[in-house]
Design a protein around this motif. Structure first.
Motif, PDB file in Angstrom:
ATOM      1  N   ALA A 205      -8.946  -6.263  -1.568  1.00  0.00           N
ATOM      2  CA  ALA A 205      -9.238  -5.548  -2.609  1.00  0.00           C
ATOM      3  C   ALA A 205      -8.450  -6.003  -3.829  1.00  0.00           C
TER       4      ALA A 205
ATOM      5  N   ILE B 139     -10.555   0.902   0.973  1.00  0.00           N
ATOM      6  CA  ILE B 139      -9.479   0.836   1.843  1.00  0.00           C
ATOM      7  C   ILE B 139      -9.666   1.206   3.341  1.00  0.00           C
TER       8      ILE B 139
ATOM      9  N   LEU C 144      -9.570   1.228  -3.927  1.00  0.00           N
ATOM     10  CA  LEU C 144      -9.106   0.648  -5.205  1.00  0.00           C
ATOM     11  C   LEU C 144     -10.088   0.860  -6.211  1.00  0.00           C
TER      12      LEU C 144
ATOM     13  N   LEU D 132       0.620  -1.231  -0.003  1.00  0.00           N
ATOM     14  CA  LEU D 132      -0.002  -0.133   0.126  1.00  0.00           C
ATOM     15  C   LEU D 132       0.944   1.236   0.114  1.00  0.00           C
TER      16      LEU D 132
ATOM     17  N   ALA E 279      -5.903  -1.078   6.990  1.00  0.00           N
ATOM     18  CA  ALA E 279      -6.115  -0.638   6.036  1.00  0.00           C
ATOM     19  C   ALA E 279      -5.293  -1.503   4.843  1.00  0.00           C
ATOM     20  N   GLU E 280      -3.917  -2.113   5.305  1.00  0.00           N
ATOM     21  CA  GLU E 280      -3.409  -2.798   4.457  1.00  0.00           C
ATOM     22  C   GLU E 280      -4.031  -4.116   4.242  1.00  0.00           C
TER      23      GLU E 280
ATOM     24  N   LEU F 247      -5.336   3.339  -6.836  1.00  0.00           N
ATOM     25  CA  LEU F 247      -6.003   4.434  -5.829  1.00  0.00           C
ATOM     26  C   LEU F 247      -6.628   5.469  -5.956  1.00  0.00           C
TER      27      LEU F 247
ATOM     28  N   ASN G  17      -7.147  -4.451   4.137  1.00  0.00           N
ATOM     29  CA  ASN G  17      -8.214  -4.212   3.146  1.00  0.00           C
ATOM     30  C   ASN G  17      -7.647  -3.923   1.831  1.00  0.00           C
ATOM     31  N   PHE G  18      -6.532  -3.543   1.784  1.00  0.00           N
ATOM     32  CA  PHE G  18      -5.876  -3.193   0.495  1.00  0.00           C
ATOM     33  C   PHE G  18      -5.684  -4.495  -0.210  1.00  0.00           C
TER      34      PHE G  18
ATOM     35  N   ARG H 299     -13.537  -0.661  -4.312  1.00  0.00           N
ATOM     36  CA  ARG H 299     -13.219  -1.298  -3.063  1.00  0.00           C
ATOM     37  C   ARG H 299     -12.675  -0.476  -2.082  1.00  0.00           C
TER      38      ARG H 299
END
Length: 211
Positions: free
Chosen positions: A206, A165, A140, A105, A199-200, A146, A202-203, A163
């Motif tokens: 995604a 993040i 994303l 990310l 967050a990472e 991003l 979720n990334f 998607r």
């Protein structure tokens, strides 16, 4: 949280004072126990006499709301959106020493925006651009890049192909007790309590679930 009716307010995975001094205990208590609880209560009330929708998840209720009877459509969409958005927002808060992303990310942020500070400025501008109440999102997009998005009130991105993040709640109830009308100060301090580990995750999810 229950996956379907009757929905319940999930407890926070941290104490109400965990984000101080950036987000006060009073704000967290009101936000979680007051506003989120009200969305959940009102959603349950809207569904109480409609067993045909009581097995639906939050995501399914939001995506299907336009097909529901007129007398509950608006309430379901607003309150399911309010529950979904708040639960997502609270999951991305954590006070820790890691105030910037790492890994893939961080690499993508650097590649697209040059540096984290430039990314931060652009996300702040997006959050400040929300007129009235709503959210700003890092997503994303369908091209696996991003992007910044904003939603009004309790709108979501579930049907957009983007998607999420992370997101910031810029309704006044998220900050007014502490920051008054200074939304920019709230956004600045919120960057100190982003849960970058979540967050990472979720990334990563995604990327693995392309639009």
């Amino acid at each position: 949280m229950n996956e379907h009716y009757p929905f319940v307010n999930p407890p926070l995975p941290y104490s109400y004072d965990s984000m101080e001094p950036y987000i006060s205990r009073q704000t967290m208590e009101l936000h979680h126990n007051g506003y989120l609880q009200t969305y959940i209560n009102d959603l349950n009330q809207a569904l109480e006499n409609h067993p045909e929708y009581q097995t639906f998840s939050l995501d399914e209720l939001i995506c299907y709301a336009d097909n529901m009877p007129a007398q509950i459509r608006s309430s379901v969409l607003h309150n399911a959106g309010g529950a979904y958005n708040h639960i997502f927002y609270f999951s991305l808060l954590k006070k820790c020493d890691n105030t910037q992303p790492s890994g893939e990310l961080a690499d993508l942020i650097a590649w697209q925006f040059g540096c984290f500070e430039n990314f931060q400025d652009l996300f702040t501008a997006a959050a400040l651009s929300v007129f009235g109440s709503g959210y700003a999102w890092l997503v994303l997009d369908q091209d696996d890049k991003l992007a910044f998005r904003t939603t009004d009130n309790q709108g979501t991105l579930l049907s957009s192909g983007d998607r999420p993040i992370f997101s910031i709640d810029v309704w006044e109830h998220a900050y007014y007790l502490q920051y008054y009308n200074m939304r920019s100060n709230y956004i600045h301090d919120w960057f100190s309590v982003i849960n970058w580990e979540q967050a990472e995750r979720n990334f990563s999810d995604a990327k693995n679930n392309g639009a």
